[in-house]
Design a protein around this motif. Structure first.
Motif, PDB file in Angstrom:
ATOM      1  N   PRO A  95       0.968  -1.437  -0.046  1.00 42.57           N
ATOM      2  CA  PRO A  95       0.126   0.208  -0.153  1.00 42.57           C
ATOM      3  C   PRO A  95       0.743   1.206   0.150  1.00 42.57           C
ATOM      4  O   PRO A  95       2.129   0.979   0.182  1.00 42.57           O
ATOM      5  N   ASP A  96       0.396   2.531  -0.186  1.00 40.73           N
ATOM      6  CA  ASP A  96       0.947   3.529  -0.087  1.00 40.73           C
ATOM      7  C   ASP A  96       1.044   3.956   1.475  1.00 40.73           C
ATOM      8  O   ASP A  96       2.228   4.727   1.785  1.00 40.73           O
ATOM      9  N   MET A  97       0.288   3.766   2.397  1.00 40.67           N
ATOM     10  CA  MET A  97       0.304   3.978   3.803  1.00 40.67           C
ATOM     11  C   MET A  97      -0.473   3.022   4.213  1.00 40.67           C
ATOM     12  O   MET A  97      -1.446   2.442   4.113  1.00 40.67           O
ATOM     13  N   VAL A  98      -0.059   2.701   5.771  1.00 41.29           N
ATOM     14  CA  VAL A  98      -0.816   1.961   6.343  1.00 41.29           C
ATOM     15  C   VAL A  98      -1.330   2.936   7.696  1.00 41.29           C
ATOM     16  O   VAL A  98      -0.883   3.631   8.386  1.00 41.29           O
ATOM     17  N   LEU A  99      -2.597   2.455   8.042  1.00 44.00           N
ATOM     18  CA  LEU A  99      -3.263   3.085   9.106  1.00 44.00           C
ATOM     19  C   LEU A  99      -3.612   2.169  10.236  1.00 44.00           C
ATOM     20  O   LEU A  99      -4.261   1.170   9.982  1.00 44.00           O
TER      21      LEU A  99
END
Length: 395
Positions: A95-99
């Protein structure tokens, strides 16, 4: 389009995420991929993976980390399985970012894996305290692994900055769980009575009690004190199952035994967001040691009897009555909470955790944040030290 991997490990965090997921869906530049793990796959906790899918959200990845009966060894094994599972997922679909959200060990496993993969990590609900549980240390550790912080209040922002995080990456958004209260389709009393199998008149007590993980072998004794106080009241009482923590199964067994011979009490593995908040809305009081009693209950002006040290240090409103895990203290506070005069004192109170617009704020920041190397290569932000170190110096 920017892809956000959203990690959920339990019914509670998914309810908090829901406004963020909706806001991401309404932002054309963003898409989410839900990564479900932990207790979502356990029949003991209601197979809440089904609730996610029934709510209209697609689960992109299913990482089965739950190891059954939850003792300390099983928790550690679940974390190991989580890191292995997230490593497989991030390897094939980066992914582009993990939340991540909060302070659970499932979140820690995902955060630690994202760190190894050099993935930008965003964290919701950092800077808070719960000094009676291992969650407190896990939360602060996740903060240090994270690059972007969505906190629920100014005081929590200061604490995150005190941990060395750069102020420009710390955003006061409020608690996203409160957004659920803005446009909820409230369940009626008939729906709630059918769901819990009780007549909810007079107004019920809502009870949620989790293990106090820094006080091992205390769960049965502490919840027993709560039960003793409830026995004195004998008012309709809905008791939800605990988190999947060490001694969690002991609490479940205690709850099941308690309700089996008390027609005025009901045990619920999972109520879902609508029904849980619906019960909070109509309850005379809440009792236990859940963060929902600290965060969401204030929006209802709902009196809360907070038992023991699990939530110690967490900011709260005037609706919260803190007591030790002793039946006499619990009973006294519960009687006080049920007094109309106390409820009247809470009329119009402001929730210190925000105004119910966190989801859109978080989505907008996720859209705008520059994912350049300067975000990943963190520098420590020093703050003025106001406490003398003279008495603690080495040498």
């Amino acid at each position: 389009m920017r892809t956000i991997a959203v990690v959920t490990g339990a019914r509670a965090d998914f309810g908090i995420y829901t406004p963020v997921l909706k806001a991401i869906d309404n932002t054309p530049e963003l898409q989410h991929r839900i990564h479900a793990c932990g207790g979502h796959f356990s029949p003991v906790f209601g197979n809440t993976i089904d609730e996610i899918e029934a709510s209209g959200f697609n689960v992109a990845e299913k990482i089965e980390t739950f190891t059954g009966t939850q003792g300390s060894q099983e928790i550690a094994n679940s974390m190991a399985r989580g890191m292995t599972g997230f490593a497989d997922v991030f390897s094939r679909n980066r992914p582009d970012m993990v939340l991540v959200l909060g302070d659970r060990y499932e979140m820690f496993a995902a955060a630690a894996t994202a760190l190894i993969f050099a993935l930008p990590l965003a964290h919701i609900h950092g800077g808070e305290l719960s000094e009676g549980a291992i969650d407190d240390a896990l939360r602060h550790a996740i903060t240090k692994m994270s690059h972007l912080h969505f906190v629920s209040s100014e005081s929590h922002a200061r604490r995150v900055i005190q941990l060395g995080e750069r102020p420009e990456f710390v955003h006061v958004t409020g608690a996203p769980g409160l957004d659920n209260l803005i446009d909820i389709d409230w369940p009626g009393i008939s729906e709630l009575e059918d769901a819990v199998g009780l007549t909810l008149s007079p107004a019920p007590i809502l009870a949620t009690f989790h293990p106090v993980t820094l006080e091992p072998q205390s769960a049965t004794a502490q919840i027993g004190e709560m039960f003793a106080a409830l026995d004195e009241i004998q008012r309709p009482t809905v008791i939800t199952y605990p988190n999947a923590d060490a001694e969690g199964q002991d609490i479940i067994d205690d709850i099941d035994r308690f309700v089996q011979i008390r027609p005025w009490a009901s045990a619920q593995p999972s109520l879902g967001v609508r029904r849980y908040f619906g019960l909070m809305r109509m309850a005379v009081a809440m009792i236990g040691n859940s963060s929902s009693g600290i965060i969401e209950a204030a929006s209802f002006g709902l009196p809360v009897v907070n038992i023991g040290d699990r939530q110690r240090g967490r900011s709260h409103g005037a609706n919260v009555l803190n007591v030790p895990p002793r039946r006499a203290d619990i009973l006294g506070a519960l009687e006080r909470a049920a007094e109309p005069s106390f409820r009247a004192e809470l009329d119009g109170m402001t929730n210190p955790y925000g105004d119910g617009t966190a989801g859109t704020r978080i989505a907008e920041i996720l859209r705008k944040i520059d994912l350049d190397p300067g975000l990943l290569k963190k520098t420590f932000h020093d703050t003025d030290v106001t406490t003398s170190t003279k008495d603690h110096a080495c040498g």
